[in-house]
Design a protein around this motif. Structure first.
Motif, PDB file in Angstrom:
ATOM      1  N   UNK A 180       0.817  -1.213   0.000  1.00 51.37           N
ATOM      2  CA  UNK A 180       0.000   0.000   0.000  1.00 51.37           C
ATOM      3  C   UNK A 180       0.851   1.263   0.000  1.00 51.37           C
ATOM      4  N   UNK A 181       0.346   2.297  -0.665  1.00 50.98           N
ATOM      5  CA  UNK A 181       0.933   3.629  -0.546  1.00 50.98           C
ATOM      6  C   UNK A 181       0.347   4.293   0.698  1.00 50.98           C
ATOM      7  N   UNK A 182       1.136   5.120   1.357  1.00 49.47           N
ATOM      8  CA  UNK A 182       0.682   5.756   2.593  1.00 49.47           C
ATOM      9  C   UNK A 182       0.653   7.278   2.503  1.00 49.47           C
ATOM     10  N   UNK A 183       1.140   7.848   1.405  1.00 50.56           N
ATOM     11  CA  UNK A 183       1.202   9.298   1.236  1.00 50.56           C
ATOM     12  C   UNK A 183       0.209   9.724   0.151  1.00 50.56           C
ATOM     13  N   UNK A 184      -0.891  10.387   0.525  1.00 49.34           N
ATOM     14  CA  UNK A 184      -1.888  10.793  -0.461  1.00 49.34           C
ATOM     15  C   UNK A 184      -1.325  11.678  -1.570  1.00 49.34           C
ATOM     16  N   UNK A 185      -0.403  12.585  -1.224  1.00 54.13           N
ATOM     17  CA  UNK A 185       0.175  13.482  -2.234  1.00 54.13           C
ATOM     18  C   UNK A 185       1.003  12.694  -3.248  1.00 54.13           C
ATOM     19  N   UNK A 186       1.747  11.710  -2.772  1.00 52.30           N
ATOM     20  CA  UNK A 186       2.531  10.868  -3.678  1.00 52.30           C
ATOM     21  C   UNK A 186       1.601  10.080  -4.600  1.00 52.30           C
ATOM     22  N   UNK A 187       0.528   9.562  -4.024  1.00 56.82           N
ATOM     23  CA  UNK A 187      -0.430   8.808  -4.837  1.00 56.82           C
ATOM     24  C   UNK A 187      -1.027   9.684  -5.932  1.00 56.82           C
ATOM     25  N   UNK A 188      -1.344  10.930  -5.597  1.00 58.06           N
ATOM     26  CA  UNK A 188      -1.924  11.844  -6.579  1.00 58.06           C
ATOM     27  C   UNK A 188      -0.948  12.115  -7.724  1.00 58.06           C
ATOM     28  N   UNK A 189       0.330  12.315  -7.394  1.00 58.71           N
ATOM     29  CA  UNK A 189       1.331  12.555  -8.443  1.00 58.71           C
ATOM     30  C   UNK A 189       1.491  11.332  -9.332  1.00 58.71           C
ATOM     31  N   UNK A 190       1.438  10.142  -8.752  1.00 56.19           N
ATOM     32  CA  UNK A 190       1.539   8.917  -9.541  1.00 56.19           C
ATOM     33  C   UNK A 190       0.361   8.795 -10.503  1.00 56.19           C
ATOM     34  N   UNK A 191      -0.821   9.167 -10.041  1.00 56.43           N
ATOM     35  CA  UNK A 191      -2.002   9.104 -10.902  1.00 56.43           C
ATOM     36  C   UNK A 191      -1.869  10.082 -12.063  1.00 56.43           C
ATOM     37  N   UNK A 192      -1.388  11.292 -11.789  1.00 59.89           N
ATOM     38  CA  UNK A 192      -1.200  12.270 -12.864  1.00 59.89           C
ATOM     39  C   UNK A 192      -0.234  11.731 -13.917  1.00 59.89           C
ATOM     40  N   UNK A 193       0.813  11.049 -13.485  1.00 60.65           N
ATOM     41  CA  UNK A 193       1.755  10.478 -14.454  1.00 60.65           C
ATOM     42  C   UNK A 193       1.085   9.367 -15.268  1.00 60.65           C
ATOM     43  N   UNK A 194       0.263   8.560 -14.615  1.00 61.79           N
ATOM     44  CA  UNK A 194      -0.473   7.529 -15.346  1.00 61.79           C
ATOM     45  C   UNK A 194      -1.324   8.142 -16.453  1.00 61.79           C
ATOM     46  N   UNK A 195      -1.992   9.232 -16.116  1.00 63.99           N
ATOM     47  CA  UNK A 195      -2.889   9.870 -17.075  1.00 63.99           C
ATOM     48  C   UNK A 195      -2.121  10.561 -18.196  1.00 63.99           C
ATOM     49  N   UNK A 196      -1.022  11.231 -17.862  1.00 66.99           N
ATOM     50  CA  UNK A 196      -0.290  12.015 -18.853  1.00 66.99           C
ATOM     51  C   UNK A 196       0.688  11.191 -19.682  1.00 66.99           C
ATOM     52  N   UNK A 197       1.357  10.241 -19.014  1.00 68.45           N
ATOM     53  CA  UNK A 197       2.409   9.483 -19.692  1.00 68.45           C
ATOM     54  C   UNK A 197       2.056   8.015 -19.912  1.00 68.45           C
ATOM     55  N   UNK A 198       1.019   7.530 -19.248  1.00 64.38           N
ATOM     56  CA  UNK A 198       0.696   6.115 -19.339  1.00 64.38           C
ATOM     57  C   UNK A 198       1.750   5.248 -18.678  1.00 64.38           C
ATOM     58  N   UNK A 199       2.389   5.770 -17.622  1.00 59.90           N
ATOM     59  CA  UNK A 199       3.473   5.066 -16.944  1.00 59.90           C
ATOM     60  C   UNK A 199       3.281   5.108 -15.432  1.00 59.90           C
ATOM     61  N   UNK A 200       3.841   4.070 -14.767  1.00 59.61           N
ATOM     62  CA  UNK A 200       3.921   4.080 -13.313  1.00 59.61           C
ATOM     63  C   UNK A 200       5.224   3.395 -12.911  1.00 59.61           C
ATOM     64  N   UNK A 201       5.819   3.854 -11.828  1.00 56.18           N
ATOM     65  CA  UNK A 201       7.066   3.277 -11.339  1.00 56.18           C
ATOM     66  C   UNK A 201       6.752   2.046 -10.478  1.00 56.18           C
ATOM     67  N   UNK A 202       7.300   0.901 -10.863  1.00 55.38           N
ATOM     68  CA  UNK A 202       7.122  -0.337 -10.107  1.00 55.38           C
ATOM     69  C   UNK A 202       8.033  -0.347  -8.885  1.00 55.38           C
TER      70      UNK A 202
END
Length: 248
Positions: A180-202
């Motif tokens: 699980x992720x525990x930082x809401x701000x980090x989760x939000x930035x990851x979602x923005x990258x998913x939407x803009x770049x179609x990528x997520x860091x494993x």
């Protein structure tokens, strides 16, 4: 740009009303891992009042483990439990005066189906038998997503805002501390990258490709309300429209 925010609700987590004010889709427990007929129709009515689309959240028949432990089940058994739960949910939706917009398998059933085409086929067929216009939520490129497409059932590509990913695109097991992720701000930035770049860091540091049409935030995790509130605010700041997928 637009995206759906969904959350698993009707699981007695205690803050459904707050989350319903923030999401656009609600996946409502159908009684096998959590919930009962009264809680299901109450959740449907609450979502209707908030203008939130509702979907069935069927599980393996395993309330003891909250539907999160993989089990040895046949395709015939999976078909039966899916039709049973989705059919009952659809009837309760009709009684409440709303359409069942989507279906999202829960927990272990979801994780098993994304890898197993036989199970995916019977899940898709079960949904199709109840309502062929319902949308199936599934990760893009998985067996579950492919089964829906092959059958002619609409599918929405799902990603998870509050979960970590393995390098093969699967979710890190909940048995591991980094699940699980525990930082809401980090989760939000990851979602923005998913939407803009179609990528997520494993978790191993590699980038993997994802397609994000509906974003899940679990309703039973610690800090769930803050996660949803932070993500919604971030999306709105970026002028990304939050909207449930539409039935055809």
């Amino acid at each position: 740009m637009k995206v759906d925010l969904n959350s698993d609700l009707g699981e007695a987590a205690g803050h459904d009303d707050e989350i319903l004010s923030l999401v656009s889709s609600a996946n409502i427990a159908c009684g096998f891992h959590a919930g009962n007929p009264a809680s299901i129709i109450n959740s449907i009515r609450a979502a209707k009042e908030k203008g939130v689309a509702v979907g069935a959240h069927p599980s393996l028949d395993d309330r003891k483990n909250f539907g999160r432990i993989e089990m040895q089940v046949s395709a015939a058994e999976v078909y039966a439990v899916v039709v049973y739960q989705v059919g009952a949910f659809n009837a309760l939706c009709a009684a409440a005066g709303v359409h069942m917009n989507h279906v999202k398998p829960h927990g272990a059933l979801y994780n098993m189906a994304v890898r197993n085409r036989e199970l995916s086929n019977v899940i898709a067929r079960g949904v199709f038998a109840i309502d062929r216009r319902a949308i199936l939520f599934a990760p893009a490129g998985t067996e579950l997503f492919g089964a829906a497409q092959e059958l002619g059932l609409a599918a929405a590509a799902e990603v998870f805002a509050d979960r970590n990913y393995n390098s093969d695109g699967s979710l890190v097991s909940r048995t591991k501390p980094e699940a699980l992720l525990h930082d809401p701000a980090e989760a939000a930035e990851r979602v923005l990258r998913m939407l803009r770049e179609g990528k997520i860091r494993a978790v191993d540091g590699s980038d993997i490709s994802v397609r994000a049409e509906t974003i899940c935030l679990h309703g039973d995790t610690p800090g769930a309300v803050e996660f949803v509130r932070t993500l919604r605010a971030r999306l709105e700041k970026e002028e990304i429209e939050i909207l449930a997928p539409q039935r055809e």
